[in-house]
Design an enzyme around this catalytic site. Sequence first.
Site, PDB file in Angstrom:
ATOM      1  CG  ASP A 202      -2.326   0.583   0.822  1.00 47.22           C
ATOM      2  OD1 ASP A 202      -2.378   1.777   0.493  1.00 47.22           O
ATOM      3  OD2 ASP A 202      -3.321  -0.165   0.847  1.00 47.22           O
ATOM      4  CG  HIS A 272      -4.245   2.183  -2.274  1.00 46.95           C
ATOM      5  ND1 HIS A 272      -4.292   3.003  -1.172  1.00 46.95           N
ATOM      6  CD2 HIS A 272      -5.528   2.036  -2.690  1.00 46.95           C
ATOM      7  CE1 HIS A 272      -5.562   3.335  -0.928  1.00 46.95           C
ATOM      8  NE2 HIS A 272      -6.322   2.772  -1.839  1.00 46.95           N
ATOM      9  CD  GLU A 336      -9.957   3.857  -1.329  1.00 48.72           C
ATOM     10  OE1 GLU A 336     -10.888   4.147  -0.565  1.00 48.72           O
ATOM     11  OE2 GLU A 336      -8.827   3.497  -0.919  1.00 48.72           O
TER      12      GLU A 336
END
Length: 777
Positions: A202, A272, A336
């Site tokens: 991440d 990420h 995202e």
Amino acid sequence: MKIINTLQLMAALSLLLVSCGRGGSGMAEADYNVVPLPHQIETAEGTAFVLSGSTQIVFPEENEKMQRNAEFLADYLKLSAGIKPSVTATAPEQGAIILTTGLQHNNPEAYRIAINEREIRIEGASEAAVFYGIQTLRKSVPVGNYAQVSFSPATMDDAPRFGYRGSMLDVARHFQSVEFVKKYIDLLALHNINRFHWHLTDDQGWRIESDSYPKLTEVGSKRKETVIGRNTGEYDGKPHGGFYTKKELKEVVKYAEERYITIIPEVDLPGHMLAALTAYPELGCTGGPYEVAREWGVFDDVLCPGKEETFTFLETVLTEVMEIFPSKYIHIGGDEAPKTRWGKCRNCQARIKELGLKDHDGHTAEHYLQSYVTARIEKFLNEHGRSIIGWDEILEGELAPNATVMSWRGMEGGIQAAQMGHDVIMTPTNYCYFDYYQTQYTDKEPLAIGGYVPLKQVYSFEPAPEKLTAEQKAHILGPQANLWTEYIEEPEHVEYMLLPRLAAMSEVQWVQPEEKNYEAFLKRLPQLLALYGKLGYNYATHVLDVTAELKANFDTNALDVIFTTIDDAPVYYTLDGSEPDESSNRYEDKFPIKENAMIKAVAIRNGKKSKVFSEKVTISKSTYMPTELLTTPATNYDYGGTSILVDGLNGNDTNYKTGRWIGFQGEDLVAVIDLLQPAEISKAEVRNDVVTGDWIFDASEIIIESSADNKTFTPVIDQAVTDKHKDHWTGISTHTLNFAPVEARYFKVTVKSSLLPEWHPGKGNRAFIFVDEIRLD
């Protein structure tokens, strides 16, 4: 962490309570009503089987997996009951627990346990099935130290509802040791979970050793410090890092396999990826410099799909991942991933032109560029015999042909994917996100991301919605619990957030829906809690506390109060704020409250008190009065409906998802309160929750009107609200409106929302407003 230490003490106390003083020598009796509940339990008359130090566990000769199963069972029984049977491949005439495969069943994880005076026989359709039978047997044994345990004659037939039973742990935000990851795997095994989704990369850290890209761990596994709290702008000044060597990863994979758990690794892409970009800035659109993230959230800098070296990087890293993890599935994230950089990137725009991508069907060309990334990586993995899982954002644009969708932003993404013929793993936030708070009373809890997912809500989850056809439901592989660790650093905190909610999830995953019963589950849970304590897990004890149901009754114009406990322990309460004890009122039945009160209640077991339940009730002339909403709350934020506004109870100032607040977006809150008879009112109070990071802002205007007939309303007061904040903030705004006395029966209250200000990322959009109480006096 001070609060975690406190919780550990409470967990130890609750273990004493649920164990009821068991221990020492003597005989205990097994209880087959375990978690998850077996599909069918048939008891019979006859003499019990007695487990003792002379009992032997028998496995089929030359079956390594079954020998290991037998050794597991011997160790489990030693830990739970203090009795360790010997393990052998030669069956004695009697006094044996016999493990065998060969059960004919269409479910490869089905098993049967047959118990009589001479033996306990666990027969499975596979070695894994026998392992699940072993879990049932171990959980049926009461925790203690016994000379013998009796097992009454019975036959149990069992099989799981879903073949995929998952749990996800994020070690990218906060790294966890190999030792703890193994302890976590043991916890999954205890709950019959067979998939461990391991979130390994991440923005805040890369945790997988790579020979081809060594700086991923040399640079990307470390951040120089971590933000304190929820992106406060203050940092702890302490470096955080860690990664797993390939040898360690393979060791963990083997450990899980021995417990019939498949590890599904996640390499989140193309977003990420700040940790990777910090190590190799040439893989980004701007070329950096980048920094391993010190805070939480979604970041604009993502991998650049306009550069061919990005795909070289991904394919090389994923090849190394496949060498470590034999799982059919590789999770590639896909969530995202902002398109901000791609829209301005010369390389990305060239790729878009080359592919002929256009804005289409409400999606931009950049959305279709992410679809290209997903499809290309899927093709690569498919060629190596693997399949992809992606978060439900991969539905935006074009879904890769063979992708499995992990639906987290509600159920709709999963429903859509199933209707399209794609396999789905259901993990919606409002049932499956265990980083959310598990109690309304968050002021005494460790910091969490927010939200509210109590035990009962987890248990109520139905992963296969009725709106799907039988054929479409077959695409629902199963549900999964997720634990993100932005605010969870210590292993004890991980356990606290998981337990006992993982027990509820295990019944969602294993038990047929018609056989689920929450009240019965609560009765079975204490035996499992005792085992948690014996195993050294730091579980949350809310389930042992007093549960209070506080409900506005518009017929009696009062607050109805109901207290319950998991084990019908006696409850004592006060209404004046004094600490309850055995000399206080003992709860017998539902009772009403019509005046201001400070409710406190406690369960007392063998002289030991639970945590004290506490709630303030504030009465006004509008409290418990019939109220009509003229506008519609936002989806998912209506909770208890209109009664929330006049129930005399305030919402929590740190969490708008506890069911005490009602939310609106795109329209104002307009409510009419019927005081039942004309009353003189000279003051109104409205409470707004504000969490600007979640687009929840203060009211912009509050209007009070009065009426004698609920038809014609006369203005009373119109008060504008000015929000002077120029940055994010969280808290409660209490608005008090004073005016000349007005006598009327009906009062209309309008709470107007606002547009998000220029400084906010969502500027120009309508903000949410959340209100918990309207008081008229």
